[in-house]
Scaffold this motif. Structure first.
Motif, PDB file in Angstrom:
ATOM      1  N   GLY A  21       0.806  -1.211   0.000  1.00 51.45           N
ATOM      2  CA  GLY A  21       0.000   0.000   0.000  1.00 51.45           C
ATOM      3  C   GLY A  21       0.840   1.263   0.000  1.00 51.45           C
ATOM      4  N   PRO A  22       0.177   2.420  -0.093  1.00 52.53           N
ATOM      5  CA  PRO A  22       0.877   3.681  -0.349  1.00 52.53           C
ATOM      6  C   PRO A  22       1.511   4.351   0.869  1.00 52.53           C
ATOM      7  N   GLY A  23       1.271   3.839   2.055  1.00 49.74           N
ATOM      8  CA  GLY A  23       1.913   4.481   3.212  1.00 49.74           C
ATOM      9  C   GLY A  23       1.152   4.288   4.506  1.00 49.74           C
ATOM     10  N   CYS A 115       6.764  -4.241  -1.325  1.00 52.20           N
ATOM     11  CA  CYS A 115       6.776  -3.222  -2.360  1.00 52.20           C
ATOM     12  C   CYS A 115       5.770  -2.148  -1.997  1.00 52.20           C
ATOM     13  N   GLU A 116       6.233  -0.938  -2.000  1.00 52.28           N
ATOM     14  CA  GLU A 116       5.358   0.200  -1.714  1.00 52.28           C
ATOM     15  C   GLU A 116       4.276   0.252  -2.805  1.00 52.28           C
ATOM     16  N   GLY A 117       3.028   0.450  -2.427  1.00 52.01           N
ATOM     17  CA  GLY A 117       1.948   0.470  -3.409  1.00 52.01           C
ATOM     18  C   GLY A 117       1.698  -0.926  -3.952  1.00 52.01           C
ATOM     19  N   ASP A 118       1.726  -1.043  -5.268  1.00 55.72           N
ATOM     20  CA  ASP A 118       1.498  -2.324  -5.941  1.00 55.72           C
ATOM     21  C   ASP A 118       2.796  -2.797  -6.613  1.00 55.72           C
ATOM     22  N   PRO A 119       3.112  -4.098  -6.522  1.00 57.84           N
ATOM     23  CA  PRO A 119       4.389  -4.587  -7.068  1.00 57.84           C
ATOM     24  C   PRO A 119       4.529  -4.443  -8.583  1.00 57.84           C
ATOM     25  N   PHE A 120       3.408  -4.549  -9.306  1.00 60.61           N
ATOM     26  CA  PHE A 120       3.489  -4.513 -10.769  1.00 60.61           C
ATOM     27  C   PHE A 120       3.163  -3.129 -11.331  1.00 60.61           C
ATOM     28  N   PHE A 121       3.084  -2.158 -10.463  1.00 62.05           N
ATOM     29  CA  PHE A 121       2.823  -0.790 -10.932  1.00 62.05           C
ATOM     30  C   PHE A 121       4.071   0.035 -10.611  1.00 62.05           C
ATOM     31  N   TYR A 122       5.008   0.073 -11.533  1.00 60.60           N
ATOM     32  CA  TYR A 122       6.303   0.760 -11.357  1.00 60.60           C
ATOM     33  C   TYR A 122       7.078   0.259 -10.135  1.00 60.60           C
ATOM     34  N   GLY A 123       6.847  -0.990  -9.732  1.00 62.90           N
ATOM     35  CA  GLY A 123       7.543  -1.488  -8.542  1.00 62.90           C
ATOM     36  C   GLY A 123       8.843  -2.192  -8.904  1.00 62.90           C
ATOM     37  N   VAL A 144      -2.750  -1.363  -2.805  1.00 65.12           N
ATOM     38  CA  VAL A 144      -3.369  -0.078  -3.160  1.00 65.12           C
ATOM     39  C   VAL A 144      -2.265   0.816  -3.705  1.00 65.12           C
ATOM     40  N   CYS A 145      -2.366   1.211  -4.964  1.00 69.41           N
ATOM     41  CA  CYS A 145      -1.263   1.986  -5.542  1.00 69.41           C
ATOM     42  C   CYS A 145      -1.406   3.470  -5.177  1.00 69.41           C
ATOM     43  N   SER A 146      -0.303   4.169  -5.331  1.00 73.07           N
ATOM     44  CA  SER A 146      -0.231   5.543  -4.822  1.00 73.07           C
ATOM     45  C   SER A 146      -1.242   6.467  -5.491  1.00 73.07           C
ATOM     46  N   MET A 147      -1.516   6.250  -6.775  1.00 67.69           N
ATOM     47  CA  MET A 147      -2.433   7.200  -7.434  1.00 67.69           C
ATOM     48  C   MET A 147      -3.853   7.059  -6.881  1.00 67.69           C
ATOM     49  N   ILE A 189       0.301  12.015 -12.988  1.00 68.54           N
ATOM     50  CA  ILE A 189       1.714  12.190 -13.335  1.00 68.54           C
ATOM     51  C   ILE A 189       2.547  11.833 -12.109  1.00 68.54           C
ATOM     52  N   MET A 190       3.349  10.777 -12.279  1.00 71.05           N
ATOM     53  CA  MET A 190       4.170  10.245 -11.193  1.00 71.05           C
ATOM     54  C   MET A 190       5.610  10.728 -11.382  1.00 71.05           C
ATOM     55  N   LYS A 191       6.460  10.334 -10.457  1.00 72.15           N
ATOM     56  CA  LYS A 191       7.903  10.597 -10.541  1.00 72.15           C
ATOM     57  C   LYS A 191       8.174  12.077 -10.797  1.00 72.15           C
ATOM     58  N   LEU A 192       7.741  12.900  -9.889  1.00 68.97           N
ATOM     59  CA  LEU A 192       7.907  14.350 -10.058  1.00 68.97           C
ATOM     60  C   LEU A 192       9.276  14.785  -9.540  1.00 68.97           C
ATOM     61  N   ARG A 217       3.435  12.444  -0.372  1.00 70.02           N
ATOM     62  CA  ARG A 217       3.368  11.389   0.646  1.00 70.02           C
ATOM     63  C   ARG A 217       1.918  11.029   0.990  1.00 70.02           C
ATOM     64  N   ALA A 218       1.151  10.776  -0.045  1.00 70.19           N
ATOM     65  CA  ALA A 218      -0.274  10.480   0.136  1.00 70.19           C
ATOM     66  C   ALA A 218      -0.484   9.332   1.107  1.00 70.19           C
ATOM     67  N   THR A 219      -1.373   9.510   2.019  1.00 72.62           N
ATOM     68  CA  THR A 219      -1.799   8.552   3.070  1.00 72.62           C
ATOM     69  C   THR A 219      -0.761   8.355   4.176  1.00 72.62           C
ATOM     70  N   MET A 220       0.428   8.955   4.034  1.00 70.28           N
ATOM     71  CA  MET A 220       1.433   8.809   5.097  1.00 70.28           C
ATOM     72  C   MET A 220       1.178   9.872   6.172  1.00 70.28           C
ATOM     73  N   ALA A 221       1.825   9.690   7.307  1.00 70.91           N
ATOM     74  CA  ALA A 221       1.630  10.657   8.403  1.00 70.91           C
ATOM     75  C   ALA A 221       2.073  12.067   7.969  1.00 70.91           C
ATOM     76  N   PRO A 237       9.211  16.276  -3.069  1.00 73.05           N
ATOM     77  CA  PRO A 237       9.863  14.990  -2.777  1.00 73.05           C
ATOM     78  C   PRO A 237       9.555  13.934  -3.830  1.00 73.05           C
ATOM     79  N   TYR A 238      10.314  12.868  -3.767  1.00 73.28           N
ATOM     80  CA  TYR A 238      10.117  11.718  -4.669  1.00 73.28           C
ATOM     81  C   TYR A 238       8.696  11.178  -4.538  1.00 73.28           C
ATOM     82  N   PHE A 239       8.193  11.094  -3.318  1.00 74.85           N
ATOM     83  CA  PHE A 239       6.848  10.558  -3.105  1.00 74.85           C
ATOM     84  C   PHE A 239       5.809  11.655  -3.292  1.00 74.85           C
ATOM     85  N   SER A 240       5.597  12.024  -4.529  1.00 73.74           N
ATOM     86  CA  SER A 240       4.584  13.038  -4.831  1.00 73.74           C
ATOM     87  C   SER A 240       3.987  12.709  -6.194  1.00 73.74           C
ATOM     88  N   LEU A 241       2.787  13.168  -6.415  1.00 75.03           N
ATOM     89  CA  LEU A 241       2.177  12.977  -7.733  1.00 75.03           C
ATOM     90  C   LEU A 241       1.144  14.062  -8.003  1.00 75.03           C
TER      91      LEU A 241
HETATM   92  C1  LIG Z   1       8.756   3.663  -8.368  1.00 77.39           C
HETATM   93  S1  LIG Z   1       7.149   4.375  -8.327  1.00 77.39           S
HETATM   94  C2  LIG Z   1       6.355   3.229  -7.255  1.00 77.39           C
HETATM   95  C3  LIG Z   1       4.850   3.185  -7.452  1.00 77.39           C
HETATM   96  C4  LIG Z   1       4.186   2.200  -6.507  1.00 77.39           C
HETATM   97  N1  LIG Z   1       4.549   0.841  -6.799  1.00 77.39           N
HETATM   98  C5  LIG Z   1       2.674   2.340  -6.564  1.00 77.39           C
HETATM   99  O1  LIG Z   1       1.984   1.327  -6.697  1.00 77.39           O
HETATM  100  O2  LIG Z   1       2.178   3.444  -6.429  1.00 77.39           O
HETATM  101  C6  LIG Z   1       7.430   5.743  -7.300  1.00 77.39           C
HETATM  102  C7  LIG Z   1       6.494   6.892  -7.597  1.00 77.39           C
HETATM  103  O3  LIG Z   1       5.211   6.579  -7.071  1.00 77.39           O
HETATM  104  C8  LIG Z   1       4.610   7.751  -6.564  1.00 77.39           C
HETATM  105  N2  LIG Z   1       4.297   7.517  -5.149  1.00 77.39           N
HETATM  106  C9  LIG Z   1       4.505   6.398  -4.467  1.00 77.39           C
HETATM  107  N3  LIG Z   1       3.990   6.477  -3.222  1.00 77.39           N
HETATM  108  C10 LIG Z   1       3.438   7.711  -3.126  1.00 77.39           C
HETATM  109  C11 LIG Z   1       2.740   8.382  -2.110  1.00 77.39           C
HETATM  110  N4  LIG Z   1       2.477   7.792  -0.926  1.00 77.39           N
HETATM  111  N5  LIG Z   1       2.306   9.650  -2.359  1.00 77.39           N
HETATM  112  C12 LIG Z   1       2.527  10.225  -3.560  1.00 77.39           C
HETATM  113  N6  LIG Z   1       3.189   9.628  -4.566  1.00 77.39           N
HETATM  114  C13 LIG Z   1       3.644   8.377  -4.358  1.00 77.39           C
HETATM  115  C14 LIG Z   1       5.571   8.902  -6.770  1.00 77.39           C
HETATM  116  O4  LIG Z   1       5.186   9.567  -7.954  1.00 77.39           O
HETATM  117  C15 LIG Z   1       6.884   8.188  -6.906  1.00 77.39           C
HETATM  118  O5  LIG Z   1       7.788   8.945  -7.671  1.00 77.39           O
END
Ligand SMILES: C[S@@+](CC[C@H](N)C(=O)[O-])C[C@H]1O[C@@H](n2cnc3c(N)ncnc32)[C@H](O)[C@@H]1O
Length: 251
Positions: A21-23, A115-123, A144-147, A189-192, A217-221, A237-241
């Motif tokens: 899951g996402p966080g 795997c953060e989020g889903d394993p087959f979605f950019y994992g 549950v994927c991040s989007m 749009i991921m990977k910002l 950092r969606a759903t994280m503290a 940050p990396y974790f943004s969309l």
């Molecule tokens: C390598 S991909 C991993 C995606 C992951 N497997 C998923 O199912 O969402 C990393 C990208 O996912 C997005 N991402 C992952 N977790 C996130 C979160 N909690 N909040 C916002 N964006 C997130 C960001 O765009 C980040 O650059």
């Protein structure tokens, strides 16, 4: 479903791709939690000197008997000084990681790669899966994927009725982002990160900046929802969309 390719004895371990899951730790599935607790080896990708985001989500569920197997990325950026090529360095890293997993699997131990989020979605799990699935039984547990976590936190429906959703990487060049966004009903749009300013420029050019929503950092503290005009591109940050929701369809 488990894919079993092995009929040799003694029993080989199963490779498990485990979406966590996402966080928010409550967004892990019941199945992922069950398999995580039962796995003798828990592997996870992590940047040098970091704890690992996925590991942080599940760490409290592990017991002392379970082997933790950090797979430490050798690089954190795709920009490397020549003659080094990112593709070569990262491929060698996945080869070595797969070898580490083979040792456990050959000894009959199941390995859960979290795997953060889903394993087959950019994992990153998928690179191990590709290397190992012909030789070992595998099981992939979706997460549950991040989007989807992001859309839920923003409170924006993603796609109505017959709209199509376009998922883009912020790494794409501006002209390609523009072309793809022009024809999209709705987009994520991921990977910002360092790509944020370029992406925002394209959204402004297309007049989509008023519709688009940004979340870190969606759903994280530490989640933050910031108006697009207020995002500091140097601090994104990396974790943004970004989500460009579909235009509301009134039922
Ligand atoms: C390598 S991909 C991993 C995606 C992951 N497997 C998923 O199912 O969402 C990393 C990208 O996912 C997005 N991402 C992952 N977790 C996130 C979160 N909690 N909040 C916002 N964006 C997130 C960001 O765009 C980040 O650059």
């Amino acid at each position: 479903m488990t894919t079993d390719v092995s009929n040799t004895s003694p029993r080989r371990g199963t490779l498990i791709g485990l979406g966590v899951g996402p966080g928010d730790p409550e967004l892990i599935t019941v199945k992922a939690l069950r398999l995580l607790r039962a796995a003798p080896v828990v592997a996870y990708f992590v940047a040098k000197g970091k704890t690992g985001n996925a590991f942080g989500i599940i760490a409290s569920h592990l017991d002392a008997e379970q082997t933790r197997l950090p797979l430490v990325y050798p690089v954190t950026t795709e920009a490397l000084p020549p003659p080094l090529r990112y593709e070569d360095v990262i491929a060698a890293f996945y080869d070595e990681s797969a070898m580490l997993l083979r040792a456990h699997l050959d000894a009959g131990r199941d390995v859960a790669v979290i795997c953060e989020g889903d394993p087959f979605f950019y994992g990153s799990y998928m690179y191990l899966h590709d290397r190992l699935c012909a030789d070992y039984a595998t099981e992939v547990v979706p997460g549950v994927c991040s989007m989807l976590g992001g859309a839920a936190m923003l409170g924006v429906p993603l796609v109505y009725r017959n709209q199509t959703l376009t998922v883009l990487s912020g790494v794409l060049p501006a002209d390609e982002l523009e072309t793809r966004l022009e024809s999209a009903d709705a987009a994520v749009i991921m990977k910002l990160g360092r790509n944020f300013d370029k992406v925002r420029g394209v959204l402004r050019k297309l007049g989509l900046d008023k519709r688009a929503r940004y979340i870190e950092r969606a759903t994280m503290a530490q989640q933050r929802i910031v108006p697009i005009d207020d995002v500091d591109p140097m601090a994104s940050p990396y974790f943004s969309l970004l989500i460009v929701p579909g235009v509301k369809w009134q039922a």
